[in-house]
Enzyme design. Structure first.
Site, PDB file in Angstrom:
ATOM      1  N   SER A  46       0.824  -1.211   0.000  1.00 46.51           N
ATOM      2  CA  SER A  46       0.000   0.000   0.000  1.00 46.51           C
ATOM      3  C   SER A  46       0.863   1.268   0.000  1.00 46.51           C
ATOM      4  O   SER A  46       1.812   1.392   0.792  1.00 46.51           O
ATOM      5  CB  SER A  46      -0.906   0.028   1.237  1.00 46.51           C
ATOM      6  OG  SER A  46      -1.799  -1.063   1.207  1.00 46.51           O
ATOM      7  N   ASN A  69       1.223  -9.182  12.108  1.00 45.05           N
ATOM      8  CA  ASN A  69       2.079  -8.058  11.762  1.00 45.05           C
ATOM      9  C   ASN A  69       1.512  -6.751  12.264  1.00 45.05           C
ATOM     10  O   ASN A  69       0.295  -6.598  12.440  1.00 45.05           O
ATOM     11  CB  ASN A  69       2.261  -7.979  10.238  1.00 45.05           C
ATOM     12  CG  ASN A  69       1.192  -7.124   9.567  1.00 45.05           C
ATOM     13  OD1 ASN A  69       1.327  -5.900   9.467  1.00 45.05           O
ATOM     14  ND2 ASN A  69       0.109  -7.769   9.132  1.00 45.05           N
ATOM     15  N   CYS A 124      -6.505  -1.327   7.213  1.00 48.23           N
ATOM     16  CA  CYS A 124      -5.390  -1.720   8.091  1.00 48.23           C
ATOM     17  C   CYS A 124      -5.873  -1.661   9.542  1.00 48.23           C
ATOM     18  O   CYS A 124      -6.425  -0.647   9.969  1.00 48.23           O
ATOM     19  CB  CYS A 124      -4.203  -0.786   7.891  1.00 48.23           C
ATOM     20  SG  CYS A 124      -2.847  -1.200   8.992  1.00 48.23           S
ATOM     21  N   ASN A 185      -8.953  -7.977   4.851  1.00 57.11           N
ATOM     22  CA  ASN A 185      -7.651  -7.595   5.407  1.00 57.11           C
ATOM     23  C   ASN A 185      -7.458  -8.395   6.705  1.00 57.11           C
ATOM     24  O   ASN A 185      -8.276  -9.257   7.040  1.00 57.11           O
ATOM     25  CB  ASN A 185      -7.629  -6.084   5.660  1.00 57.11           C
ATOM     26  CG  ASN A 185      -6.214  -5.488   5.664  1.00 57.11           C
ATOM     27  OD1 ASN A 185      -5.290  -6.087   6.217  1.00 57.11           O
ATOM     28  ND2 ASN A 185      -6.056  -4.332   5.071  1.00 57.11           N
TER      29      ASN A 185
HETATM   30  O1  DOR Z   1      -2.189  -6.232   8.378  1.00 57.88           O
HETATM   31  C1  DOR Z   1      -1.909  -5.249   7.704  1.00 57.88           C
HETATM   32  N1  DOR Z   1      -0.690  -4.697   7.788  1.00 57.88           N
HETATM   33  N2  DOR Z   1      -2.835  -4.693   6.895  1.00 57.88           N
HETATM   34  C2  DOR Z   1      -2.621  -3.555   6.204  1.00 57.88           C
HETATM   35  O2  DOR Z   1      -3.504  -3.089   5.515  1.00 57.88           O
HETATM   36  C3  DOR Z   1      -1.335  -2.872   6.284  1.00 57.88           C
HETATM   37  C4  DOR Z   1      -0.247  -3.684   6.904  1.00 57.88           C
HETATM   38  C5  DOR Z   1       0.775  -2.790   7.549  1.00 57.88           C
HETATM   39  O3  DOR Z   1       1.545  -2.145   6.808  1.00 57.88           O
HETATM   40  O4  DOR Z   1       0.795  -2.662   8.775  1.00 57.88           O
END
Ligand code: DOR
Length: 292
Positions: A46, A69, A124, A185
């Site tokens: 992204s 994450n 996110c 997501n």
């Molecule tokens: O789990 C995620 N981590 N989803 C997102 O949309 C972005 C990503 C992040 O960069 O933290």
């Protein structure tokens, strides 16, 4: 690797399998590696309105049944134009995020001539100002989608599962002119280190992906298929051909694959081999077939 090219939400893909956003998506060489190894199309990491380093570490942990994450949307912002130039003519979907419709419009404009399509990241689970505040509000989701659609490109909208009713968000994306919905997501999550007596992730909270969330993703796709009329791309824990078929039966026209790459970098060619085997399935006949 597929009998014929596949049209999914305005995108011409080489097969039904798409590299999910965030995994190997920040540089042209890793994206083309995924295309060479059988991905039908790829979604970039992204990209947002300003460069970001992301959250302090640890920002990624491997769990028994998935990954957790809290990267924090690290990205090079407008500079990503250079990477995208190296991928011209390839089926590349640019994932974008912003804090309001104006920012979504601005970021999309930087890539409007090179991207085959956009995927709006409104989901996110752990980036303040960019995630939950945007993707849990149907009016904002609709406005962001409309803003990106001004560039006249296909727009996929990636939804968060961290809501009570995902269909209200899916309908808002559809009303805003989305060409497809991507569900889902990551699921907001946390682990605590018992030895260190504190949360494992630097950001405390993060997003869970991988096998552990597959049943949640299937449920979301199933609900969205009943509520919405635009194509749905299933995402969340897909790791074999059987999973692809299950997602399609729930209503997905195609799937995105992310976490499974960590265990098998050639996952795309392996799944294609099973999915499109001579005695394999015909996706056209199974999409949505689990709805009575
Ligand atoms: O789990 C995620 N981590 N989803 C997102 O949309 C972005 C990503 C992040 O960069 O933290």
């Amino acid at each position: 690797l597929s009998p014929e090219p596949v049209m999914m939400g305005g995108v011409s893909a080489r097969n039904h399998l798409v590299l999910a956003a965030g995994v190997l998506g920040t540089c042209a060489s890793s994206l083309s590696r995924m295309l060479r190894s059988g991905a039908g199309a790829v979604v970039t990491k992204s990209i947002g309105p300003e460069p970001r380093f992301g959250h302090p570490g640890p920002c990624l942990v491997v769990l028994e049944d998935g990954l957790m994450n809290a990267m924090g949307l690290p990205n090079p912002s407008k500079q990503f134009q250079d990477e995208l130039s190296a991928l011209s003519g390839e089926p590349v979907i640019v994932s974008i995020f912003g804090g309001n419709p104006e920012q979504f419009h601005e970021v999309a404009g930087w890539f409007a001539d090179k991207a085959q399509a956009f995927e709006l990241n409104v989901s996110c689970p752990h980036a303040s100002g960019f995630g939950a505040q945007i993707g849990t509000n149907p009016d904002i989701v609709k406005a962001c989608t409309e803003a990106v659609k001004e560039w006249k490109k296909p727009a996929w909208v990636k939804l968060t599962p961290n809501v009570t009713d995902i269909t209200s968000i899916g309908k808002a994306a559809e009303e805003g002119g989305a060409d497809a919905i991507v569900a889902i997501n990551t699921v907001r999550a946390m682990r605590i280190s018992t030895g260190m007596r504190r949360p494992v992730l630097g950001n405390k909270y993060g997003g869970l992906s991988g096998k552990a969330i597959f049943p949640i993703a299937v449920r979301c796709v199933y609900e969205l298929y009943e509520a919405c009329s635009i194509p749905i791309i299933g995402c969340g824990g897909v790791s074999c051909a059987e999973d692809v078929i299950e997602m399609m039966m729930a209503g997905a026209q195609g799937v995105e694959i992310g976490s499974a790459i960590v265990r098998d970098p050639d996952i795309f060619s392996h799944i294609c081999k099973d999915l499109y085997a001579p005695d394999g399935i015909s996706p056209r006949e199974i999409v949505g077939c689990a709805h009575g």
